[in-house]
Design a protein around this motif. Structure first.
Motif, short mmCIF file in Angstrom:
data_model
loop_
_atom_site.label_atom_id
_atom_site.label_comp_id
_atom_site.label_asym_id
_atom_site.label_seq_id
_atom_site.Cartn_x
_atom_site.Cartn_y
_atom_site.Cartn_z
N TYR A 1 0.86 -1.24 0.02
CA TYR A 1 -0.12 -0.09 -0.06
C TYR A 1 0.81 1.33 -0.06
O TYR A 1 2.13 1.27 0.41
CB TYR A 1 -0.76 0.13 1.13
CG TYR A 1 -0.28 0.00 2.74
CD1 TYR A 1 0.13 1.51 2.93
CD2 TYR A 1 0.47 -0.83 3.31
CE1 TYR A 1 0.72 1.78 4.12
CE2 TYR A 1 1.08 -0.67 4.46
CZ TYR A 1 1.25 0.56 4.75
OH TYR A 1 1.96 0.60 6.07
N PHE B 1 -4.16 3.60 -0.42
CA PHE B 1 -4.32 3.00 -1.72
C PHE B 1 -3.52 1.88 -1.70
O PHE B 1 -2.26 1.97 -1.63
CB PHE B 1 -3.79 4.10 -2.87
CG PHE B 1 -4.55 5.21 -2.90
CD1 PHE B 1 -5.77 5.41 -3.72
CD2 PHE B 1 -4.43 6.29 -2.30
CE1 PHE B 1 -6.44 6.34 -4.00
CE2 PHE B 1 -5.12 7.46 -2.27
CZ PHE B 1 -6.23 7.47 -3.37
N ARG C 1 -2.20 -1.59 -4.09
CA ARG C 1 -2.11 -1.95 -5.54
C ARG C 1 -1.62 -3.43 -5.73
O ARG C 1 -0.70 -3.87 -4.92
CB ARG C 1 -1.52 -1.15 -6.46
CG ARG C 1 0.00 -0.73 -6.01
CD ARG C 1 0.49 0.15 -7.14
NE ARG C 1 1.99 0.26 -6.90
CZ ARG C 1 2.67 1.33 -7.50
NH1 ARG C 1 2.36 1.66 -8.53
NH2 ARG C 1 4.02 1.63 -7.18
N LEU D 1 -5.85 1.05 -8.65
CA LEU D 1 -5.64 1.06 -7.24
C LEU D 1 -7.01 0.72 -6.63
O LEU D 1 -7.95 0.72 -6.94
CB LEU D 1 -5.18 2.47 -7.07
CG LEU D 1 -4.11 3.21 -7.87
CD1 LEU D 1 -3.66 4.40 -7.13
CD2 LEU D 1 -2.82 2.20 -7.48
#
Length: 643
Positions: A463, A504, A506, A514
């Protein structure tokens, strides 16, 4: 718009309790579990028509009739102080929530100095969610019973524990508190309650106390396992070991069937039964992502995995272990992994340096796999003398997918079924005996099944924290946007009066999306590229493009230049009449990574395409505060040199 969480107002990970008396659902009908018929089937009583039915555990779902629990909280949004308090409270509750415990709340209250009403309140929260994070303070900035101290007093408490309590004079808790009281009064600071100091000391392990007070030798004698044993591994899933190794086999790509190199495997084993709980194979070097995917495979049911490879034999292994035992590599020591484990009541323990016997179980398993792999075409063997004149690349025949099929088949049809010399029975037999019991020993019962597999895998993704600008958010020069971000554009943190940063996540295998955690709705949303015409790429490809631009002497890198470089690199690859080994490995990595992402999202709707903005605004580029991504997916130097 695709929402990631299974439902609003429920725990972070939905689980299914499989034991006699539990209520479950299947095809819209409610049942009560009456008997466990094995590791994969149960006998049920239909609560509507009174009939009995035999069903596979894999088709059952949690009963919707249970009471809702607290909203989801992402662990990375919990402050260090809040997390520390939650861990302290968990240690207070631990003797009360252990399966064999006979301790009462009144006894624990007297032992810890925490009022029994407070313990009952903590127990109610913890039993409702099953998550450590539920024990964090619920009142911001303080509140009765949350144990929060001002930083100056906290520093005095910790220093006193370190330099006074943990000394060979063996001062008691009350003596330590009096020491702290004296220092605080001299400094003009508030004096913490004796119970607060006691709670700080409770979380210090007995091994650490003995090591500091009586010396390392005595602590080692008391707490280190002797050869041939592993303390605490008395039942299945009590302790799971995990490790990596590079496999002794060259694989081929799945298009040209030409050699691409040796893969890595991350492997997990249950110490008690020796069953394999999960694995992850790829051409990427070990990372936090490979650890997360291996653990997710370990925790989840394997029915879909077996169906993917057309394997009929059962692999009835799932559930959270009590302890995850790993070596001291960087990818096992990340904050994300530690919190995720602790939140689900798993202890993450690292192997002591220079103590190889602590990893003996998984190393023996890897040795078993190596012996079998040496029989496959394309093996490199373990050393050059054993290899002789064998042409590993010339004989290579298996693709990564075919190797995964072979490995899964070997695990479930051979390794799990044959007698293991150390336990005197097959791993699967020992696993079943430990859970369901036998004439000689009682069973522990089946572990809870995790229902929300998508969210579980998401929890183990890396993150970043970013502020939201008018154009959305930028990560590694790539822009992302969706209207769900609109309320948070240029949001200000009330505490710091600076731009508020949001979490966020990913997936490094596909960074075209995202996963944004909305702190108000308390759930995740998928945020696509701002320019949705861009192709999906991996983090590894992104860094390769940046390296290409750097090699070409371009210093100011932006999104357009990155994707232009990727287009040129792919054109070169596509026009090659015969791919080189390095190019084939890159292509195979890309195909394998995207297949993994597709599988991850298989049960969820894709995010809706984003309409282009019509107001023609020019995005602001200030206040980005871009930090490098935590995980490195650049290949090791020796692999780069060898192509």
């Amino acid at each position: 718009m695709a929402s990631i969480d299974s439902s609003e107002g429920r725990a972070a990970i939905d689980t299914l309790e499989v034991k006699p008396g539990a209520t479950v659902r299947c095809a819209g009908r409610r049942y009560r579990v009456t008997h466990l018929l094995g590791l994969d089937q149960v006998l049920l009583f239909d609560l509507e028509n009174g009939k009995r039915e035999r069903l596979d555990i894999s088709v059952l779902e949690p009963d919707d009739g249970k009471e809702p629990v607290s909203k989801d909280t992402d662990l990375e949004l919990v402050s260090d102080d809040e997390w520390k308090i939650a861990l302290e409270r968990l240690e207070v509750l631990r003797p009360l929530v252990e399966p064999e415990s006979t301790m009462t709340v009144e006894e624990r209250a007297k032992e810890t100095g925490v009022h029994r009403t407070t313990i009952y309140r903590w127990l109610q929260r913890f039993n409702t969610t099953g998550l450590t994070v539920s024990l964090k303070p619920t009142i911001q900035g303080g509140g009765r019973g949350n144990g929060r101290l001002v930083p100056e007093v906290e520093k005095i408490v910790q220093d006193s524990i370190e330099n006074y309590y943990l000394k060979d004079q063996k001062h008691g808790i009350k003596d330590t508190w009096e020491k702290i009281r004296g220092v605080c009064r001299i400094a003009g600071l508030p004096v913490p309650a004796v119970n607060t100091v006691r709670n700080r000391i409770i979380v210090v392990s007995e091994e650490q106390k003995m090591r500091r007070r009586e010396g390392g030798k005595k602590a080692s004698e008391a707490f280190e396992p002797s050869k041939g044993s592993f303390p605490g591994a008395d039942w299945p899933l009590a302790i799971v070991q995990i490790d990596h190794t590079k496999l002794d086999i060259v694989l081929v790509d799945d298009i040209n069937r030409l050699p691409v190199g040796r893969p890595w495997i991350t492997l997990a084993i249950d110490v008690c039964s020796r069953v394999v709980t999960g694995f992850y194979v790829s051409f990427d070097p070990p990372s936090a992502m490979s650890v997360g995917l291996c653990l997710a495979h370990s925790f989840l049911g394997k029915e879909e995995w077996l169906a993917r490879f057309g394997i009929k034999t059962q692999w009835p292994v799932w559930g959270f272990p009590g302890v995850i035992h790993a070596d001291n590599a960087k990818e096992f020591r990340g904050k994300m992994l530690q919190r995720a484990c602790k939140n689900h009541k798993m202890d993450l323990i690292w192997r002591p340096v220079a103590k190889p016997r602590y990893g003996a179980h998984i190393e023996r398993l890897m040795g078993t796999f190596a012996t079998e792999i040496h029989k496959l075409p394309g093996t490199t063997f373990s050393n050059t003398r054993e290899k002789g004149d064998y042409d590993s690349e010339g004989k290579a025949a298996l693709t990564l997918s075919e190797f995964e099929t072979w490995l899964t088949t070997f695990i479930v049809e051979v390794y799990h079924q044959r007698v293991h010399s150390s336990i005197g029975m097959s791993p699967l037999q020992r696993f079943q005996e430990g859970l369901l019991g036998s004439d000689k020993i009682p069973g522990r019962g089946l572990p809870e099944r995790i229902v929300d597999d998508y969210r579980l895998k998401l929890n183990f993704m890396p993150y970043e924290k970013r502020s939201v600008q008018q154009y959305g958010v930028q990560l590694d020069e790539v822009h992302y946007y969706h209207d769900v971000l609109r309320p948070w554009i240029k949001a200000v943190d009330a505490k710091t009066n600076r731009r508020r940063k949001f979490l966020f996540r990913r997936d490094p295998r596909d960074i075209s999306i995202l996963y944004f955690f909305d702190p108000e709705l308390e759930r995740y949303f998928e945020i696509p590229y701002r320019d949705t015409s861009r192709p999906p790429i991996s983090l590894w490809e992104l860094r390769a493009a940046k390296n290409r631009l750097k090699f070409e002497g371009i210093k100011e890198v932006n999104e357009d230049l990155i994707f232009d470089a990727l287009d040129r690199m792919r054109e070169i690859e596509n026009q090659a009449v015969k791919e080189t080994k390095k190019q084939r490995r890159q292509s195979q990595r890309k195909r394998h990574n995207f297949n993994g992402v597709k599988e991850l999202r298989n049960s969820k709707a894709e995010v809706q395409p984003v309409s282009p903005r019509k107001d023609g605004f020019i995005p602001e580029m200030d206040d980005l505060d871009i930090q490098p991504f935590e995980e490195s997916f650049i290949r090791p130097k020796d692999e780069q040199e060898n192509g």
